[in-house]
Motif scaffolding. Sequence first.
Motif, PDB file in Angstrom:
ATOM      1  N   ILE A   1     -91.740   0.631 -27.992  1.00  0.00           N
ATOM      2  CA  ILE A   1     -92.033  -0.519 -27.136  1.00  0.00           C
ATOM      3  C   ILE A   1     -90.747  -1.319 -26.892  1.00  0.00           C
ATOM      4  CG2 ILE A   1     -93.213  -2.754 -27.053  1.00  0.00           C
ATOM      5  CD1 ILE A   1     -95.567  -1.419 -28.472  1.00  0.00           C
ATOM      6  N   GLY A   2     -89.995  -1.560 -27.956  1.00  0.00           N
ATOM      7  CA  GLY A   2     -88.714  -2.250 -27.791  1.00  0.00           C
ATOM      8  C   GLY A   2     -87.747  -1.438 -26.945  1.00  0.00           C
ATOM      9  N   MET A   3     -87.731  -0.115 -27.146  1.00  0.00           N
ATOM     10  CA  MET A   3     -86.834   0.741 -26.372  1.00  0.00           C
ATOM     11  C   MET A   3     -87.223   0.738 -24.896  1.00  0.00           C
ATOM     12  SD  MET A   3     -84.127   2.625 -26.856  1.00  0.00           S
ATOM     13  CE  MET A   3     -84.176   3.109 -28.587  1.00  0.00           C
ATOM     14  N   THR A   4     -88.500   0.600 -24.603  1.00  0.00           N
ATOM     15  CA  THR A   4     -88.947   0.533 -23.210  1.00  0.00           C
ATOM     16  C   THR A   4     -88.296  -0.640 -22.488  1.00  0.00           C
ATOM     17  OG1 THR A   4     -91.092   1.508 -23.792  1.00  0.00           O
ATOM     18  CG2 THR A   4     -90.963   0.328 -21.700  1.00  0.00           C
ATOM     19  N   LEU A   5     -88.293  -1.798 -23.133  1.00  0.00           N
ATOM     20  CA  LEU A   5     -87.684  -2.983 -22.521  1.00  0.00           C
ATOM     21  C   LEU A   5     -86.209  -2.747 -22.248  1.00  0.00           C
ATOM     22  CD1 LEU A   5     -89.305  -5.750 -24.781  1.00  0.00           C
ATOM     23  CD2 LEU A   5     -90.091  -4.927 -22.551  1.00  0.00           C
ATOM     24  N   VAL A   6     -85.526  -2.124 -23.209  1.00  0.00           N
ATOM     25  CA  VAL A   6     -84.083  -1.882 -23.055  1.00  0.00           C
ATOM     26  C   VAL A   6     -83.817  -0.892 -21.923  1.00  0.00           C
ATOM     27  CG1 VAL A   6     -82.018  -0.977 -24.193  1.00  0.00           C
ATOM     28  CG2 VAL A   6     -83.602  -2.424 -25.469  1.00  0.00           C
ATOM     29  N   ILE A   7     -84.583   0.186 -21.872  1.00  0.00           N
ATOM     30  CA  ILE A   7     -84.357   1.206 -20.851  1.00  0.00           C
ATOM     31  C   ILE A   7     -84.733   0.690 -19.466  1.00  0.00           C
ATOM     32  CG2 ILE A   7     -85.224   3.443 -20.031  1.00  0.00           C
ATOM     33  CD1 ILE A   7     -85.105   4.441 -22.882  1.00  0.00           C
ATOM     34  N   VAL A   8     -85.740  -0.166 -19.380  1.00  0.00           N
ATOM     35  CA  VAL A   8     -86.125  -0.738 -18.087  1.00  0.00           C
ATOM     36  C   VAL A   8     -84.962  -1.514 -17.466  1.00  0.00           C
ATOM     37  CG1 VAL A   8     -87.528  -2.559 -17.035  1.00  0.00           C
ATOM     38  CG2 VAL A   8     -88.623  -0.786 -18.377  1.00  0.00           C
ATOM     39  N   ILE A   9     -84.162  -2.215 -18.286  1.00  0.00           N
ATOM     40  CA  ILE A   9     -83.017  -2.960 -17.733  1.00  0.00           C
ATOM     41  C   ILE A   9     -81.790  -2.072 -17.548  1.00  0.00           C
ATOM     42  CG2 ILE A   9     -83.804  -5.136 -18.749  1.00  0.00           C
ATOM     43  CD1 ILE A   9     -81.466  -4.857 -20.767  1.00  0.00           C
ATOM     44  N   GLY A  10     -81.944  -0.773 -17.811  1.00  0.00           N
ATOM     45  CA  GLY A  10     -80.835   0.153 -17.627  1.00  0.00           C
ATOM     46  C   GLY A  10     -79.945   0.294 -18.835  1.00  0.00           C
ATOM     47  N   GLY A  11     -80.400  -0.162 -19.996  1.00  0.00           N
ATOM     48  CA  GLY A  11     -79.614  -0.057 -21.213  1.00  0.00           C
ATOM     49  C   GLY A  11     -80.088   1.066 -22.116  1.00  0.00           C
ATOM     50  N   ILE A  12     -79.553   1.081 -23.318  1.00  0.00           N
ATOM     51  CA  ILE A  12     -79.945   2.049 -24.339  1.00  0.00           C
ATOM     52  C   ILE A  12     -79.675   1.404 -25.689  1.00  0.00           C
ATOM     53  CG2 ILE A  12     -77.752   3.247 -24.712  1.00  0.00           C
ATOM     54  CD1 ILE A  12     -81.047   5.066 -24.111  1.00  0.00           C
ATOM     55  N   ASP A  13     -80.477   1.725 -26.693  1.00  0.00           N
ATOM     56  CA  ASP A  13     -80.281   1.146 -28.022  1.00  0.00           C
ATOM     57  C   ASP A  13     -80.361   2.250 -29.066  1.00  0.00           C
ATOM     58  OD1 ASP A  13     -80.079  -0.349 -30.292  1.00  0.00           O
ATOM     59  OD2 ASP A  13     -81.664  -1.765 -29.795  1.00  0.00           O
ATOM     60  N   LEU A  14     -79.196   2.699 -29.515  1.00  0.00           N
ATOM     61  CA  LEU A  14     -79.124   3.769 -30.502  1.00  0.00           C
ATOM     62  C   LEU A  14     -79.205   3.250 -31.937  1.00  0.00           C
ATOM     63  CD1 LEU A  14     -76.253   5.949 -28.976  1.00  0.00           C
ATOM     64  CD2 LEU A  14     -78.719   6.265 -28.740  1.00  0.00           C
ATOM     65  N   SER A  15     -79.304   1.955 -32.108  1.00  0.00           N
ATOM     66  CA  SER A  15     -79.228   1.371 -33.449  1.00  0.00           C
ATOM     67  C   SER A  15     -80.583   1.140 -34.100  1.00  0.00           C
ATOM     68  CB  SER A  15     -78.475   0.035 -33.387  1.00  0.00           C
ATOM     69  OG  SER A  15     -79.228  -0.947 -32.695  1.00  0.00           O
ATOM     70  N   VAL A  16     -81.693   1.361 -33.387  1.00  0.00           N
ATOM     71  CA  VAL A  16     -82.991   0.908 -33.893  1.00  0.00           C
ATOM     72  C   VAL A  16     -83.375   1.564 -35.214  1.00  0.00           C
ATOM     73  CG1 VAL A  16     -83.911   0.187 -31.656  1.00  0.00           C
ATOM     74  CG2 VAL A  16     -84.150   2.573 -32.371  1.00  0.00           C
ATOM     75  N   GLY A  17     -83.037   2.834 -35.407  1.00  0.00           N
ATOM     76  CA  GLY A  17     -83.361   3.492 -36.664  1.00  0.00           C
ATOM     77  C   GLY A  17     -82.620   2.880 -37.837  1.00  0.00           C
ATOM     78  N   ALA A  18     -81.336   2.588 -37.649  1.00  0.00           N
ATOM     79  CA  ALA A  18     -80.537   1.976 -38.708  1.00  0.00           C
ATOM     80  C   ALA A  18     -80.952   0.529 -38.951  1.00  0.00           C
ATOM     81  CB  ALA A  18     -79.057   2.045 -38.345  1.00  0.00           C
ATOM     82  N   VAL A  19     -81.280  -0.191 -37.886  1.00  0.00           N
ATOM     83  CA  VAL A  19     -81.760  -1.573 -38.039  1.00  0.00           C
ATOM     84  C   VAL A  19     -83.077  -1.594 -38.790  1.00  0.00           C
ATOM     85  CG1 VAL A  19     -82.573  -3.609 -36.780  1.00  0.00           C
ATOM     86  CG2 VAL A  19     -80.517  -2.395 -36.012  1.00  0.00           C
ATOM     87  N   LEU A  20     -83.945  -0.633 -38.527  1.00  0.00           N
ATOM     88  CA  LEU A  20     -85.194  -0.483 -39.282  1.00  0.00           C
ATOM     89  C   LEU A  20     -84.895  -0.375 -40.777  1.00  0.00           C
ATOM     90  CD1 LEU A  20     -88.104   1.971 -38.495  1.00  0.00           C
ATOM     91  CD2 LEU A  20     -86.983   2.064 -40.700  1.00  0.00           C
ATOM     92  N   ALA A  21     -83.956   0.504 -41.136  1.00  0.00           N
ATOM     93  CA  ALA A  21     -83.620   0.707 -42.550  1.00  0.00           C
ATOM     94  C   ALA A  21     -83.019  -0.553 -43.162  1.00  0.00           C
ATOM     95  CB  ALA A  21     -82.641   1.875 -42.690  1.00  0.00           C
ATOM     96  N   LEU A  22     -82.111  -1.209 -42.447  1.00  0.00           N
ATOM     97  CA  LEU A  22     -81.486  -2.419 -42.968  1.00  0.00           C
ATOM     98  C   LEU A  22     -82.522  -3.512 -43.190  1.00  0.00           C
ATOM     99  CD1 LEU A  22     -79.036  -4.139 -43.715  1.00  0.00           C
ATOM    100  CD2 LEU A  22     -78.708  -4.606 -41.258  1.00  0.00           C
ATOM    101  N   SER A  23     -83.434  -3.680 -42.247  1.00  0.00           N
ATOM    102  CA  SER A  23     -84.450  -4.727 -42.352  1.00  0.00           C
ATOM    103  C   SER A  23     -85.368  -4.498 -43.549  1.00  0.00           C
ATOM    104  CB  SER A  23     -85.272  -4.796 -41.061  1.00  0.00           C
ATOM    105  OG  SER A  23     -84.454  -5.144 -39.959  1.00  0.00           O
ATOM    106  N   MET A  24     -85.805  -3.251 -43.732  1.00  0.00           N
ATOM    107  CA  MET A  24     -86.717  -2.985 -44.842  1.00  0.00           C
ATOM    108  C   MET A  24     -85.999  -3.113 -46.186  1.00  0.00           C
ATOM    109  SD  MET A  24     -87.262   1.177 -44.475  1.00  0.00           S
ATOM    110  CE  MET A  24     -88.746   1.162 -45.454  1.00  0.00           C
ATOM    111  N   MET A  25     -84.707  -2.789 -46.226  1.00  0.00           N
ATOM    112  CA  MET A  25     -83.945  -2.949 -47.470  1.00  0.00           C
ATOM    113  C   MET A  25     -83.750  -4.427 -47.795  1.00  0.00           C
ATOM    114  SD  MET A  25     -83.541   0.025 -48.674  1.00  0.00           S
ATOM    115  CE  MET A  25     -82.468  -0.422 -50.034  1.00  0.00           C
TER     116      MET A  25
END
Length: 327
Positions: free
Chosen positions: A66-90
Motif C-alpha cells: 500500500i505504501g509502495m503504491t503511493l510512491v509508484i503513483v508519484i513516479g518514485g520507487i522505495d527500495l528501503s521498505v524491507g530494511a526499514v521494517l527490520a529496523l522498526s521491529m528491532m
Amino acid sequence: MQSPLLKAGPSPVKTPWWRGLLGTSGPLIGLILLFGVMSVATDSFLSVRNLLNVLDQMTVLGILAIGMTLVIVIGGIDLSVGAVLALSMMVMGWLANTHGWPFPLAILAALVVGGLCGLISGLLVTRLKLPAFIATLALLSVARGLANIITNGEQIVGYPEWFTNLAIVRHLGFLSATVALLILLALATAAFLRYRASGRSLYAIGGSPEVARLAGISVRRVSTWVYVASGVLAGLAGVVLAARLDSSQPSAGTGYELDAIAAVVIGGASLAGGVGSVGGTIIGVFIIGILRNGLNLIGVSPFIQQIIIGVVIAIAVSIDTLRRRER
C-alpha cells in the motif's frame, strides 16, 4: 457534395479488445485463473486452514505494498521498505524488552522510526535531487546495518501475549486483528486516492511534476510526505511481523521490497508514474501470495519459485509498456 465534417480527419483507430482487458480486468482475471490452477494442482490448497494461512502471510506484504503504491503513483520507487521494517521491529523489541518501555510506547517508537526513515528518503529525493533508486538503496543499507547494530545481530524474543494474539486469535472464525488492519488501511487509502484532492494530486505529480507544479501543487512537499507515509507503513508492517513471529529479527524483511514493487506492478500500476490503485495492488498481493503458497504445496524448489516470480514480474512490466505505447 461530401460534408466537410466527414473530411475532418481519419477515423479513430480502435484499440484491440484484449489490450483494453489487460488494462482494466487483467490482474483480476489472472488471479482467478491462478486460483483455479492451484485448486486443481493440489487438494490441500482449498482447505480452510491453508486459505487462512495465505491470508495471514499476505498481511505484511499488503501493508508494505500500500505504501509502495503511493510512491509508484508519484513516479518514485522505495527500495528501503524491507530494511526499514527490520529496523522498526528491532527498535520496538529493544525498547520494550531491554529498556522496559511500555509496549504501546515501543510500538509508537517503531512507527516514528519508520516515518523518520521515510522523511530522509523524501528529502534526499526532493531536496538533494538524488534519483529515488539511489536514495532509497542507500537508506536500505543504512537501515539494515542499524538493525543489526542494535542487538549485535541477535534476535529479540518474548513479547506480551496480548500482542501476539493480534496475529493469532481469529474473530468470526477467520479475521485476525492484523488482517482487519490491512483491510482498513486498504479501504482508507483507496478512498484517499479517489475522493480527496490531495490524493488525486499524487496522480498529477506522477503524470507530470512540472504540470502539477503549475497547477498549484507543492510537488516537493507532497512527494516528501508520500515517502514518510511509506516509511510509517513499513514500520507498521514490522510491528505486524513481530506479532506473527513473536520475535524481532534484524534479517527480517529481506527481499520484501521487491515483492512489494512486484505486487504494485502486477496490480496494474505503471513504473512511469501516474497510474495505479490500491485495489489492483491488493490483487497483486494475492497473486504473489497464492503463487508462493501453491508452489510450496506442490513441492517446487524455492530457487525455481524465484525464477517463476521473476517471469511474472517481467510479464507485468511488459504489459505496462504496451499500455503506455498505446496511450
